[in-house]
Scaffold this motif. Structure first.
Motif, mmCIF file in Angstrom:
data_model
loop_
_atom_site.group_PDB
_atom_site.id
_atom_site.type_symbol
_atom_site.label_atom_id
_atom_site.label_comp_id
_atom_site.label_asym_id
_atom_site.label_seq_id
_atom_site.Cartn_x
_atom_site.Cartn_y
_atom_site.Cartn_z
ATOM 1 N N ILE A 273 0.845 -1.186 0.000
ATOM 2 C CA ILE A 273 0.000 0.000 0.000
ATOM 3 C C ILE A 273 0.886 1.244 0.000
ATOM 4 O O ILE A 273 1.541 1.543 1.002
ATOM 5 C CB ILE A 273 -0.933 0.021 1.231
ATOM 6 N N PRO A 274 0.956 1.967 -1.116
ATOM 7 C CA PRO A 274 1.757 3.191 -1.161
ATOM 8 C C PRO A 274 1.202 4.257 -0.214
ATOM 9 O O PRO A 274 0.016 4.252 0.131
ATOM 10 C CB PRO A 274 1.638 3.643 -2.626
ATOM 11 N N GLU A 275 2.079 5.190 0.193
ATOM 12 C CA GLU A 275 1.602 6.310 1.007
ATOM 13 C C GLU A 275 0.804 7.298 0.166
ATOM 14 O O GLU A 275 -0.153 7.909 0.652
ATOM 15 C CB GLU A 275 2.782 7.049 1.659
ATOM 16 N N ARG A 276 1.211 7.454 -1.088
ATOM 17 C CA ARG A 276 0.527 8.383 -1.984
ATOM 18 C C ARG A 276 0.502 7.807 -3.384
ATOM 19 O O ARG A 276 1.305 6.948 -3.726
ATOM 20 C CB ARG A 276 1.241 9.747 -2.014
ATOM 21 N N GLY A 277 -0.415 8.327 -4.193
ATOM 22 C CA GLY A 277 -0.497 7.927 -5.580
ATOM 23 C C GLY A 277 -1.817 7.271 -5.915
ATOM 24 O O GLY A 277 -2.581 6.872 -5.021
ATOM 25 N N VAL A 278 -2.080 7.159 -7.202
ATOM 26 C CA VAL A 278 -3.326 6.605 -7.710
ATOM 27 C C VAL A 278 -3.017 5.430 -8.620
ATOM 28 O O VAL A 278 -2.111 5.511 -9.459
ATOM 29 C CB VAL A 278 -4.134 7.667 -8.489
ATOM 30 N N VAL A 279 -3.759 4.345 -8.446
ATOM 31 C CA VAL A 279 -3.687 3.207 -9.362
ATOM 32 C C VAL A 279 -5.097 2.924 -9.859
ATOM 33 O O VAL A 279 -6.029 2.779 -9.064
ATOM 34 C CB VAL A 279 -3.125 1.939 -8.681
ATOM 35 N N GLY A 280 -5.241 2.881 -11.178
ATOM 36 C CA GLY A 280 -6.501 2.505 -11.786
ATOM 37 C C GLY A 280 -6.308 1.346 -12.739
ATOM 38 O O GLY A 280 -5.338 1.331 -13.501
ATOM 39 N N ILE A 281 -7.179 0.372 -12.662
ATOM 40 C CA ILE A 281 -7.201 -0.753 -13.596
ATOM 41 C C ILE A 281 -8.632 -0.907 -14.080
ATOM 42 O O ILE A 281 -9.550 -1.087 -13.267
ATOM 43 C CB ILE A 281 -6.708 -2.058 -12.957
ATOM 44 N N ALA A 282 -8.800 -0.826 -15.403
ATOM 45 C CA ALA A 282 -10.144 -0.862 -15.994
ATOM 46 C C ALA A 282 -10.988 0.226 -15.338
ATOM 47 O O ALA A 282 -10.586 1.384 -15.314
ATOM 48 C CB ALA A 282 -10.742 -2.252 -15.879
#
Length: 263
Positions: free
Chosen positions: A64-73
């Protein structure tokens, strides 16, 4: 490698923005940004400790990153705003459900047959009918060249065969993205080719894949996009022919020379 012409105008299937991750005082990811189109293969290259596996595990919400966005589909998680407790775990689980992970070691259940290993996720986690899961698993075993080993136990298989079962197990979940974390690193050299051949075949079937590997020639053959990481940052990115064949950055050139000379 996929013909990406039809993907150029499509929205990104994988979207990564500003990933930051530390383990204690060690800053492992420093603002990772990239996108991948549906049906393409992205390869992460770089020295040990550069952050490649942490990027992969962040896509799967295993880290689990402290910051950032991950999008899949159509699923997206902003880690800086991830709620605490059950709600946050639910969001992370929703992201994890978008991908199938193939680890360095196959991690098969030793007391279950090949077939039982493959149907575990679909039946238990996804609540799919057992008959449907078994039929799909047998098709996948044929695809990875193990159609006659459904009733075998892991100890009866070679390392390469076990890893191919691991690939079939990931595909059985019908993921939006398949993640490979150095899938040949634990194999004897003579078994590497059979696993890489399966992944190359997947690349022709419109699977969306992100692959961490040190197999440079394989990366050149399979990748639509190569990201070269060093010290937690993307140093160079582009098509395989450019990043591997004619790298612009000195750090990339030195890494490739060392790997290829060693190989």
């Amino acid at each position: 490698m996929t013909d990406t012409t039809e993907h150029n105008t499509a929205p990104a299937w994988i979207r990564v923005r500003g990933l930051e991750k530390s383990f204690g005082e060690r800053h492992v990811l420093r603002g990772i940004d990239f996108e991948s189109r549906r049906g393409t293969s992205t390869v992460l290259l770089g020295p040990s400790g550069s952050g490649k596996t942490t990027v992969l595990r962040s896509l799967n919400a295993l880290d689990i990153p402290e910051r950032g966005v991950v999008g899949i589909a159509d699923v997206e998680v902003d880690f800086a705003r991830l709620p605490r407790g059950r709600a946050g775990r639910r969001e992370a689980t929703g992201l994890r459900a978008q991908s199938g992970m193939v680890f360095q070691s196959h991690n098969l259940f030793p007391h279950r047959t090949v077939l039982e290993n493959i149907i575990e996720g679909p039946v238990v986690a996804q609540q799919r009918p057992r008959d449907e899961a078994v039929a799909a698993a047998r098709t996948l075993l044929e695809q990875v060249g193990l159609g006659d080993r459904a009733d075998a136990y892991p100890f009866q298989l070679s390392g390469g065969q076990q890893q191919r079962v691991g690939i079939a197990r990931a595909l059985a979940l019908k993921p939006q993205v398949v993640l490979f974390d150095e899938p040949t690193s634990a194999l004897d050299p003579e078994l590497v080719g059979e696993v890489l051949a399966v992944i190359k075949d997947l690349a022709t079937q419109d699977w969306t894949m992100v692959i961490v590997t040190h197999e440079i020639r394989f990366a050149q053959q399979v990748a639509d996009q190569v990201l070269f990481l060093d010290d937690g940052a993307i140093v160079e990115r582009g098509p395989a022919d450019q990043v591997i064949g004619d790298p612009r950055e000195d750090r990339t050139r030195r890494f490739l020379k060392r790997i290829l000379d060693t190989g």
